[in-house]
Design a protein around this motif. Structure first.
Motif, PDB file in Angstrom:
ATOM      1  N   GLU A 181       0.742   0.339  13.841  1.00  0.00           N
ATOM      2  CA  GLU A 181       0.259  -1.000  13.506  1.00  0.00           C
ATOM      3  C   GLU A 181      -1.028  -0.932  12.686  1.00  0.00           C
ATOM      4  OE1 GLU A 181      -0.014  -3.148  17.152  1.00  0.00           O
ATOM      5  OE2 GLU A 181       2.142  -3.085  17.538  1.00  0.00           O
ATOM      6  N   SER A 182      -1.050  -0.007  11.738  1.00  0.00           N
ATOM      7  CA  SER A 182      -2.167   0.107  10.810  1.00  0.00           C
ATOM      8  C   SER A 182      -1.644   0.783   9.548  1.00  0.00           C
ATOM      9  CB  SER A 182      -3.306   0.931  11.426  1.00  0.00           C
ATOM     10  OG  SER A 182      -2.952   2.300  11.486  1.00  0.00           O
ATOM     11  N   TYR A 183      -2.549   1.142   8.661  1.00  0.00           N
ATOM     12  CA  TYR A 183      -2.177   1.793   7.397  1.00  0.00           C
ATOM     13  C   TYR A 183      -2.604   3.257   7.387  1.00  0.00           C
ATOM     14  CZ  TYR A 183      -2.127  -3.191   6.530  1.00  0.00           C
ATOM     15  OH  TYR A 183      -1.903  -4.545   6.654  1.00  0.00           O
ATOM     16  N   LEU A 184      -3.031   3.762   8.544  1.00  0.00           N
ATOM     17  CA  LEU A 184      -3.592   5.107   8.612  1.00  0.00           C
ATOM     18  C   LEU A 184      -2.588   6.190   8.248  1.00  0.00           C
ATOM     19  CD1 LEU A 184      -5.717   4.697  11.851  1.00  0.00           C
ATOM     20  CD2 LEU A 184      -6.603   5.036   9.536  1.00  0.00           C
ATOM     21  N   ASN A 185      -1.308   5.933   8.494  1.00  0.00           N
ATOM     22  CA  ASN A 185      -0.319   6.967   8.163  1.00  0.00           C
ATOM     23  C   ASN A 185       0.042   6.970   6.679  1.00  0.00           C
ATOM     24  OD1 ASN A 185       1.263   4.703   7.989  1.00  0.00           O
ATOM     25  ND2 ASN A 185       2.700   5.274   9.614  1.00  0.00           N
ATOM     26  N   LEU A 186      -0.620   6.113   5.898  1.00  0.00           N
ATOM     27  CA  LEU A 186      -0.402   6.101   4.450  1.00  0.00           C
ATOM     28  C   LEU A 186      -1.499   6.858   3.700  1.00  0.00           C
ATOM     29  CD1 LEU A 186       0.571   2.340   3.883  1.00  0.00           C
ATOM     30  CD2 LEU A 186       2.125   4.303   4.082  1.00  0.00           C
ATOM     31  N   THR A 187      -2.523   7.310   4.416  1.00  0.00           N
ATOM     32  CA  THR A 187      -3.710   7.824   3.738  1.00  0.00           C
ATOM     33  C   THR A 187      -4.044   9.255   4.118  1.00  0.00           C
ATOM     34  OG1 THR A 187      -5.347   7.199   5.413  1.00  0.00           O
ATOM     35  CG2 THR A 187      -4.655   5.485   3.883  1.00  0.00           C
ATOM     36  N   ASP A 188      -4.839   9.873   3.249  1.00  0.00           N
ATOM     37  CA  ASP A 188      -5.488  11.137   3.582  1.00  0.00           C
ATOM     38  C   ASP A 188      -6.870  10.881   4.179  1.00  0.00           C
ATOM     39  OD1 ASP A 188      -3.525  13.106   2.407  1.00  0.00           O
ATOM     40  OD2 ASP A 188      -3.951  11.882   0.638  1.00  0.00           O
ATOM     41  N   MET A 189      -7.448   9.732   3.841  1.00  0.00           N
ATOM     42  CA  MET A 189      -8.768   9.350   4.355  1.00  0.00           C
ATOM     43  C   MET A 189      -8.858   7.827   4.390  1.00  0.00           C
ATOM     44  SD  MET A 189     -12.440   9.597   2.458  1.00  0.00           S
ATOM     45  CE  MET A 189     -12.476  11.357   2.217  1.00  0.00           C
ATOM     46  N   LEU A 193       0.815  -1.209   0.000  1.00  0.00           N
ATOM     47  CA  LEU A 193       0.000   0.000   0.000  1.00  0.00           C
ATOM     48  C   LEU A 193       0.853   1.264   0.000  1.00  0.00           C
ATOM     49  CD1 LEU A 193      -2.780  -1.188   2.456  1.00  0.00           C
ATOM     50  CD2 LEU A 193      -2.990  -0.878  -0.020  1.00  0.00           C
ATOM     51  N   LYS A 194       2.031   1.177   0.563  1.00  0.00           N
ATOM     52  CA  LYS A 194       2.964   2.307   0.519  1.00  0.00           C
ATOM     53  C   LYS A 194       3.386   2.577  -0.919  1.00  0.00           C
ATOM     54  CE  LYS A 194       7.454   3.850   2.304  1.00  0.00           C
ATOM     55  NZ  LYS A 194       8.622   3.464   3.155  1.00  0.00           N
ATOM     56  N   ILE A 195       3.694   1.514  -1.657  1.00  0.00           N
ATOM     57  CA  ILE A 195       4.085   1.661  -3.067  1.00  0.00           C
ATOM     58  C   ILE A 195       2.933   2.260  -3.875  1.00  0.00           C
ATOM     59  CG2 ILE A 195       4.649   0.368  -5.164  1.00  0.00           C
ATOM     60  CD1 ILE A 195       6.185  -1.604  -3.313  1.00  0.00           C
ATOM     61  N   ALA A 196       1.715   1.770  -3.636  1.00  0.00           N
ATOM     62  CA  ALA A 196       0.553   2.286  -4.360  1.00  0.00           C
ATOM     63  C   ALA A 196       0.335   3.767  -4.050  1.00  0.00           C
ATOM     64  CB  ALA A 196      -0.686   1.478  -3.998  1.00  0.00           C
ATOM     65  N   GLY A 197       0.451   4.126  -2.777  1.00  0.00           N
ATOM     66  CA  GLY A 197       0.261   5.522  -2.386  1.00  0.00           C
ATOM     67  C   GLY A 197       1.310   6.436  -2.975  1.00  0.00           C
ATOM     68  N   GLN A 198       2.548   5.975  -3.009  1.00  0.00           N
ATOM     69  CA  GLN A 198       3.614   6.781  -3.612  1.00  0.00           C
ATOM     70  C   GLN A 198       3.350   7.014  -5.087  1.00  0.00           C
ATOM     71  OE1 GLN A 198       6.979   4.334  -2.493  1.00  0.00           O
ATOM     72  NE2 GLN A 198       7.464   5.606  -0.709  1.00  0.00           N
TER      73      GLN A 198
END
Length: 264
Positions: A161-169, A123-128
């Motif tokens: 321990e989540s993906y929240l820091n990868l998102t705006d929402m 998900l980090k790669i996708a967000g980038q």
């Protein structure tokens, strides 16, 4: 409080008019609109002519943000396929020659809710990739796991321990209205310490509500998240393929809440 609208509605004549009317009449309300022309961006082709006509119209409203739909199958989809879909949205503007034929970011659907290092990297790669797209205005990233348990949201290590820091929402609850009312669900969801501006709630199968009750429901959702969508469409798999009949009333209530907070 703002509106998150999964606009999986085919843009036949007049189908999106309620959105245009709401955005014009309620300029204090922000709308994030998810476009999904082909269960994604129409790989190997452009969306049909009606999409090419209607999508640019959304850009005329400063309070509308558009996101392109991409499913990750809970990170089981090959990452290269996800990146290709993101790139396809990015190419809409270039391929059509229409400046306003674009989105502002990506709505990654079917993302996992429990932390896994491999899924995090995926998900980090996708967000980038989203943030590097040149046609996107801001590169907004949204995740929809459907549900993030209150135990995770209320954990002291939730951001680690989540993906929240990868998102705006992130959509933390997409369920029936009945399930939202469950006290064992609702109370813990309202106890988290995360910025509500990063969270969204979607409720479907909503019964017909009086204006007073609708105001109460919107206020209750706001205890959890700043983004919401409610629909009284009850047919399974059709929740977002037509605009809910309560759409205009929902936007009016949200706008009224904004006005009350500004006065208060």
């Amino acid at each position: 409080m703002s509106i998150l609208l999964p606009l999986y509605v085919y843009p036949s004549a007049g189908a999106w008019d309620p959105l245009y009317a709401a955005a014009k009449a309620h300029q204090n309300v922000d709308f994030t609109v998810v476009l999904n022309p082909c269960s994604g961006p129409c790989m190997g082709s452009l969306p049909d002519e009606l999409y090419l006509e209607e999508v640019p119209k959304l850009q005329a409203y400063p309070n509308i943000r558009t996101l392109g739909y991409v499913a990750t199958n809970y990170t089981d989809k090959d990452i290269e396929s996800v990146l290709a879909e993101i790139n396809t949205y990015d190419n809409w503007q270039k391929l059509t020659g229409i400046t306003k034929m674009r989105v502002d970011g990506i709505f990654l659907d079917e993302t996992p809710s429990t932390y896994d290092p491999d899924s995090y990297e995926y998900l980090k790669i996708a967000g980038q990739a989203v943030r590097q797209c040149t046609s996107f205005n801001g590169g907004f990233v949204a995740h929809n796991p459907g549900l993030i348990s209150p135990e995770i949201l209320n954990s002291k290590t939730v951001l680690q321990e989540s993906y929240l820091n990868l998102t705006d929402m992130t959509v933390v609850f997409e369920e029936t209205f009945e399930n939202w009312l469950d006290k064992d669900t609702l109370d813990p969801l309202q106890e988290h310490k995360i910025r509500r501006s990063k969270l969204a709630v979607i409720l479907h199968s909503v019964p017909n509500l009086s204006n007073q009750v609708l105001e109460f429901v919107v206020d209750q959702v706001e205890e959890t998240a700043d983004w919401l969508y409610l629909t009284n469409v009850t047919e399974t798999d059709q929740y977002y393929h037509s605009l809910t009949p309560m759409f205009a009333e929902l936007v009016t209530v949200v706008d009224g809440g904004i006005a009350r907070r500004r006065k208060g």
